[in-house]
Design an enzyme around this catalytic site. Structure first.
Site, PDB file in Angstrom:
ATOM      1  N   ASN A   9       0.905  -1.385  -0.120  1.00 55.31           N
ATOM      2  CA  ASN A   9      -0.146   0.206  -0.311  1.00 55.31           C
ATOM      3  C   ASN A   9       1.226   1.392   0.082  1.00 55.31           C
ATOM      4  O   ASN A   9       1.287   1.175   1.096  1.00 55.31           O
ATOM      5  CB  ASN A   9      -1.008  -0.014   1.600  1.00 55.31           C
ATOM      6  N   LYS A  11      -0.167   4.438   0.126  1.00 53.58           N
ATOM      7  CA  LYS A  11      -0.794   5.564   0.003  1.00 53.58           C
ATOM      8  C   LYS A  11      -0.289   6.651  -0.306  1.00 53.58           C
ATOM      9  O   LYS A  11      -0.239   6.742  -1.910  1.00 53.58           O
ATOM     10  CB  LYS A  11      -0.449   5.278   2.053  1.00 53.58           C
ATOM     11  N   HIS A  93      -9.453   1.130   5.294  1.00 50.48           N
ATOM     12  CA  HIS A  93      -7.419   1.299   6.043  1.00 50.48           C
ATOM     13  C   HIS A  93      -8.338   2.086   6.924  1.00 50.48           C
ATOM     14  O   HIS A  93      -9.195   3.348   7.232  1.00 50.48           O
ATOM     15  CB  HIS A  93      -7.669   2.170   5.073  1.00 50.48           C
ATOM     16  N   GLU A  95      -6.695   4.477   8.487  1.00 55.67           N
ATOM     17  CA  GLU A  95      -6.531   6.081   7.921  1.00 55.67           C
ATOM     18  C   GLU A  95      -7.728   6.825   7.659  1.00 55.67           C
ATOM     19  O   GLU A  95      -7.642   7.593   7.485  1.00 55.67           O
ATOM     20  CB  GLU A  95      -5.339   6.670   6.860  1.00 55.67           C
ATOM     21  N   GLU A 163      -5.015  -4.515  10.890  1.00 59.20           N
ATOM     22  CA  GLU A 163      -3.671  -3.914  10.914  1.00 59.20           C
ATOM     23  C   GLU A 163      -4.549  -2.685  12.045  1.00 59.20           C
ATOM     24  O   GLU A 163      -4.786  -2.279  12.488  1.00 59.20           O
ATOM     25  CB  GLU A 163      -3.610  -3.027   9.533  1.00 59.20           C
ATOM     26  N   GLY A 169       3.383   2.108  10.435  1.00 63.95           N
ATOM     27  CA  GLY A 169       4.290   3.113  10.390  1.00 63.95           C
ATOM     28  C   GLY A 169       5.107   3.638  11.416  1.00 63.95           C
ATOM     29  O   GLY A 169       5.716   4.874  11.885  1.00 63.95           O
ATOM     30  N   SER A 208       4.392  -1.765  10.163  1.00 64.32           N
ATOM     31  CA  SER A 208       5.609  -1.918  10.145  1.00 64.32           C
ATOM     32  C   SER A 208       5.694  -3.510  10.067  1.00 64.32           C
ATOM     33  O   SER A 208       6.816  -3.676  10.748  1.00 64.32           O
ATOM     34  CB  SER A 208       5.654  -2.003  12.740  1.00 64.32           C
TER      35      SER A 208
HETATM   36  P1  13P Z   1       3.623   0.540   7.081  1.00 67.58           P
HETATM   37  O1  13P Z   1       3.765  -1.112   7.161  1.00 67.58           O
HETATM   38  O2  13P Z   1       3.856   1.961   7.016  1.00 67.58           O
HETATM   39  O3  13P Z   1       3.534   0.544   8.748  1.00 67.58           O
HETATM   40  O4  13P Z   1       2.451   0.728   7.326  1.00 67.58           O
HETATM   41  C1  13P Z   1       1.129  -0.165   7.145  1.00 67.58           C
HETATM   42  C2  13P Z   1      -0.130  -0.227   6.585  1.00 67.58           C
HETATM   43  O5  13P Z   1      -0.694   0.522   7.268  1.00 67.58           O
HETATM   44  C3  13P Z   1      -0.604  -0.515   4.965  1.00 67.58           C
HETATM   45  O6  13P Z   1      -1.444  -0.548   4.638  1.00 67.58           O
END
Ligand code: 13P
Length: 248
Positions: A9, A11, A93, A95, A163, A169, A208
Site C-alpha cells: 500500500n 498510500k 483502511h 487512515e 492492521e 508506521g 510495520s
Molecule cells: P506500515 O507498513 O508503513 O506500518 O503501514 C502499514 C499499512 O498501513 C498498510 O496498509
C-alpha cells in the site's frame, strides 16, 4: 490451501518515476511463488497496469466510492478502478476511517460496490492503542468484521487485513502471540459466518512489516501474507518481504 499474498500500500506516495521500483521488483521476482499486489496512488494505477501487462503482479486501488458513478467530486468508483486496470481495492483502511470518518456501514457499502464491479476487496480492521490497552481488541475486531463485511463475501474475492492502528508506521508491532490471537479470532469469526468461504479467505497482517520481522510474522498461524506500507515503496525491502513469504 490459501494462496499467500504480499500486498503493498503506497498510500499518498509515489510519482511516475517511482514506478521504476516496480520494474526492479519484477526483475528480482519475475515469477513469485505467492501473489503480489501493489496499490499505488490512484494517479498511477493506469500507468502501472499498462507497464506490468502480462506480468505476475496485480494492481489495486486504495479506496473506492460506494456508487458506480454520480455527482461525487474527487471520488473514484470501483468500475473506474477496473477500467484503469485494477483487480483489487483496499477498503476501510484505518487512515480512511480516521481521516474521512468512514464507518463500518460505509466500509460495507464500499465493499459491496467493489464486489459488484468485479474487484477483490482487501477489507481492513484493527484496534487503536487505547482499545488494546483496555482489553477490548477482540470485541472491536468482531464488531468491525460483523458490520464491515457484506453477506456475499467469498474466499476468491475478499481478503481481510488485520492492521493494529498503533502499529502502522510506528516501527512497533504486537507480539507474535498477540498477532496469532487476533488472526485465529478472525478465522473463527469469518468461518462461523461464511463457512468454507471464510476458511478460504486470506488474512493479512499489516503494521510495520519489514524485511527483519517478516519471516517470524509469516510463521504465525492464520497469517496468509502482509499488507505493507512504508517497506513496499522500495523494491529491495518489498522484495525481501516477498522472499520471506515465499519461504514461509
Ligand atoms: P506500515 O507498513 O508503513 O506500518 O503501514 C502499514 C499499512 O498501513 C498498510 O496498509
Amino acid at each position: 490451501m490459501r494462496r499467500k499474498l504480499a500486498a503493498g500500500n503506497w498510500k499518498m506516495n509515489g510519482l511516475s518515476a517511482s514506478l521504476v521500483e516496480v520494474e526492479k521488483l519484477l526483475e528480482y521476482h519475475p515469477k513469485p511463488a505467492c501473489e503480489v499486489l501493489i496499490c499505488p496512488p490512484a494517479t498511477l494505477i493506469a500507468q502501472l497496469a499498462w507497464r506490468i501487462k502480462n506480468k505476475e503482479l496485480a494492481v489495486g486501488g486504495q479506496d473506492c466510492h460506494w456508487n458506480a458513478s454520480g455527482a461525487h467530486t474527487g471520488d473514484i468508483s470501483a468500475p473506474m478502478l477496473v477500467d484503469a486496470g485494477a483487480s483489487h481495492v483496499i477498503i476501510g483502511h484505518s487512515e480512511r476511517r480516521a481521516d474521512h470518518g468512514e464507518s463500518d456501514a460505509l466500509v460495507q457499502a464500499k465493499c459491496t460496490a467493489a464486489l459488484a464491479a468485479g474487484l477483490t476487496a482487501v477489507v481492513c480492521v484493527g484496534e487503536t492503542e487505547h482499545q488494546r490497552d483496555t482489553g477490548i481488541t477482540l470485541s472491536v475486531i468482531g464488531m468491525q468484521l460483523a458490520h464491515s463485511l457484506p453477506d456475499d463475501c467469498t474466499a476468491a474475492r475478499v481478503v481481510i487485513a488485520y492492521e493494529p492502528v498503533w502499529a502502522i508506521g510506528t516501527g512497533r508491532t504486537p507480539t507474535l502471540a498477540e498477532i496469532g490471537e487476533v488472526h485465529d479470532f478472525i478465522r473463527k469469526t469469518i468461518t462461523t459466518r461464511f463457512g468454507a468461504e471464510g476458511n478460504g479467505m486470506r488474512i493479512l497482517y499489516g503494521g510495520s512489516v519489514k524485511p527483519s520481522n517478516a519471516a517470524e510474522i509469516f510463521a504465525v498461524s492464520n497469517v496468509d501474507g502482509a499488507l505493507v506500507g512504508g517497506a513496499s515503496l522500495k523494491a529491495s525491502d518489498f522484495g525481501a518481504i516477498i522472499a520471506a513469504l515465499e519461504a514461509a
